[in-house]
Enzyme design. Structure first.
Site, PDB file in Angstrom:
ATOM      1  N   VAL A  77       6.810  -0.228   6.290  1.00 34.23           N
ATOM      2  CA  VAL A  77       6.249   0.562   5.258  1.00 34.23           C
ATOM      3  C   VAL A  77       5.932   1.969   5.639  1.00 34.23           C
ATOM      4  O   VAL A  77       6.142   2.934   5.001  1.00 34.23           O
ATOM      5  CB  VAL A  77       5.009  -0.321   4.488  1.00 34.23           C
ATOM      6  CG1 VAL A  77       5.753  -1.476   3.948  1.00 34.23           C
ATOM      7  CG2 VAL A  77       3.942  -0.258   5.434  1.00 34.23           C
ATOM      8  N   TYR A 135       2.087  -1.812  -0.410  1.00 34.77           N
ATOM      9  CA  TYR A 135       0.802  -2.076   0.564  1.00 34.77           C
ATOM     10  C   TYR A 135       0.977  -1.881   2.026  1.00 34.77           C
ATOM     11  O   TYR A 135       2.135  -2.329   2.576  1.00 34.77           O
ATOM     12  CB  TYR A 135       0.411  -3.750   0.212  1.00 34.77           C
ATOM     13  CG  TYR A 135      -0.077  -3.701  -1.249  1.00 34.77           C
ATOM     14  CD1 TYR A 135      -1.104  -3.083  -1.719  1.00 34.77           C
ATOM     15  CD2 TYR A 135       0.276  -4.803  -2.117  1.00 34.77           C
ATOM     16  CE1 TYR A 135      -1.594  -2.795  -3.131  1.00 34.77           C
ATOM     17  CE2 TYR A 135      -0.127  -4.783  -3.463  1.00 34.77           C
ATOM     18  CZ  TYR A 135      -1.235  -4.069  -3.928  1.00 34.77           C
ATOM     19  OH  TYR A 135      -1.341  -4.121  -5.342  1.00 34.77           O
ATOM     20  N   GLU A 136      -0.100  -1.436   2.307  1.00 32.51           N
ATOM     21  CA  GLU A 136       0.064  -1.120   4.086  1.00 32.51           C
ATOM     22  C   GLU A 136       0.267  -2.255   4.909  1.00 32.51           C
ATOM     23  O   GLU A 136       1.077  -2.010   6.045  1.00 32.51           O
ATOM     24  CB  GLU A 136      -1.367  -0.538   4.206  1.00 32.51           C
ATOM     25  CG  GLU A 136      -1.408   0.202   5.695  1.00 32.51           C
ATOM     26  CD  GLU A 136      -2.664   0.832   5.993  1.00 32.51           C
ATOM     27  OE1 GLU A 136      -3.581   1.053   4.918  1.00 32.51           O
ATOM     28  OE2 GLU A 136      -3.131   1.288   7.092  1.00 32.51           O
ATOM     29  N   ALA A 137       0.095  -3.707   4.419  1.00 29.55           N
ATOM     30  CA  ALA A 137       0.428  -4.546   5.440  1.00 29.55           C
ATOM     31  C   ALA A 137       1.578  -4.914   5.597  1.00 29.55           C
ATOM     32  O   ALA A 137       2.383  -5.688   6.098  1.00 29.55           O
ATOM     33  CB  ALA A 137      -0.464  -5.818   5.045  1.00 29.55           C
ATOM     34  N   GLY A 138       2.653  -4.426   4.551  1.00 28.09           N
ATOM     35  CA  GLY A 138       4.095  -4.570   4.449  1.00 28.09           C
ATOM     36  C   GLY A 138       4.963  -5.154   3.423  1.00 28.09           C
ATOM     37  O   GLY A 138       5.846  -5.363   3.577  1.00 28.09           O
TER      38      GLY A 138
END
Length: 269
Positions: free
Chosen positions: A92, A58-61
């Site tokens: 990421v 996921y993009e947030a990490g």
């Protein structure tokens, strides 16, 4: 009745079909970069059915989180439950740049016949009729993942011959200064990696010819004809290669979506 039988028309919603169609794009063992909403439903459904060994970023990490229920966004703390890494956006995206991502799910406002996607502005860039959300991670993710699946609402004004602005490059892009379309690898050289492999809309599933780079219709969702889909494109869509009707969700997949993955109804009303 077997729970693995296909549901009948009227027993599922279009969002169910979209989630199931996207989940079927995931291969077991792949690393998948997913955003908020439908991509989350798709990767979680894939992990619980055909691809238990798929890894989700996921993009947030978070990396390889296994949330019990659907997170509300990529920044939801539930994303990291059972995960291998709880890091941040920089880390990421570093994995993405290193070529570790096999598949990404993205969306867009406009798409053209070569898979160029616009999420920046409509009309003249300097005097746009509408300013959109911008790239965010769209261009990086689409350019650096090995393949990308776009999920969009299909409308004639969105499926256009030429997008107003190329936010994320498709298989052929306009070359400066003449703006003739040339293969992406001619511009990017050795840095060319992947690109759009499929587009999933509320009317069908589209893929791209490997030689011409052009989009064609692969399957039509139940309730639509190939001509219906063609009539909702502004470019001359190839419907000669339609392989049949998109397979509907099974009762088992619907049960997973509503009772296991999203019992709170965050994205499934």
């Amino acid at each position: 009745m077997s729970s693995h039988e296909f549901a009948k028309p009227g027993e599922y919603k279009i969002i169910d079909l979209l989630a199931v169609s996207a989940a079927r794009e995931v291969n077991d063992g792949e690393v998948v970069f997913a955003g908020t909403g439908l991509p989350m439903l798709a990767i979680m459904l894939a992990q619980k059915t055909t691809s238990p060994g798929a890894y989700c970023i996921y993009e947030a990490g978070s990396v390889d989180g296994r949330p019990i229920h659907l997170p509300a966004s990529v920044g939801d703390a539930r994303c990291v439950y059972g995960g291998a890494i709880a890091s941040g956006l920089f880390d990421v995206f570093n994995q993405l740049h290193r070529g570790k991502v096999d598949l990404a799910f993205l969306g867009g406002a406009e798409i053209d016949k070569y898979g160029n996607v616009n999420t920046t502005a409509m009309g003249d860039y300097l005097k746009p009729s509408a300013r959109l959300t911008g790239s965010g991670g769209n261009a990086d993710i689409n350019s650096l993942a090995k393949r990308t699946v776009f999920m969009m609402v299909q409308e004639k004004r969105r499926f256009v011959d030429n997008v107003s602005y190329v936010t994320s490059p498709g298989w052929k892009i306009p070359k400066f200064p003449g703006r003739e379309f040339v293969p992406k690898q001619e511009i990017y050289g050795k840095f060319h990696r992947g690109g759009p492999s499929a587009v999933i809309t509320n009317m069908g599933v589209f893929r791209f010819d490997q030689e011409t780079g052009k989009m064609y219709l692969d399957t039509v969702h139940p309730g639509f004809s190939a001509q219906d889909v063609k009539d909702n494109c502004s470019f001359d869509l190839d419907i000669s290669r339609v392989s049949g009707e998109t397979k509907p969700p099974t009762y088992h997949e619907l049960e997973l979506l509503y009772k296991v993955i999203d019992p709170e109804g965050i994205f499934l009303p």
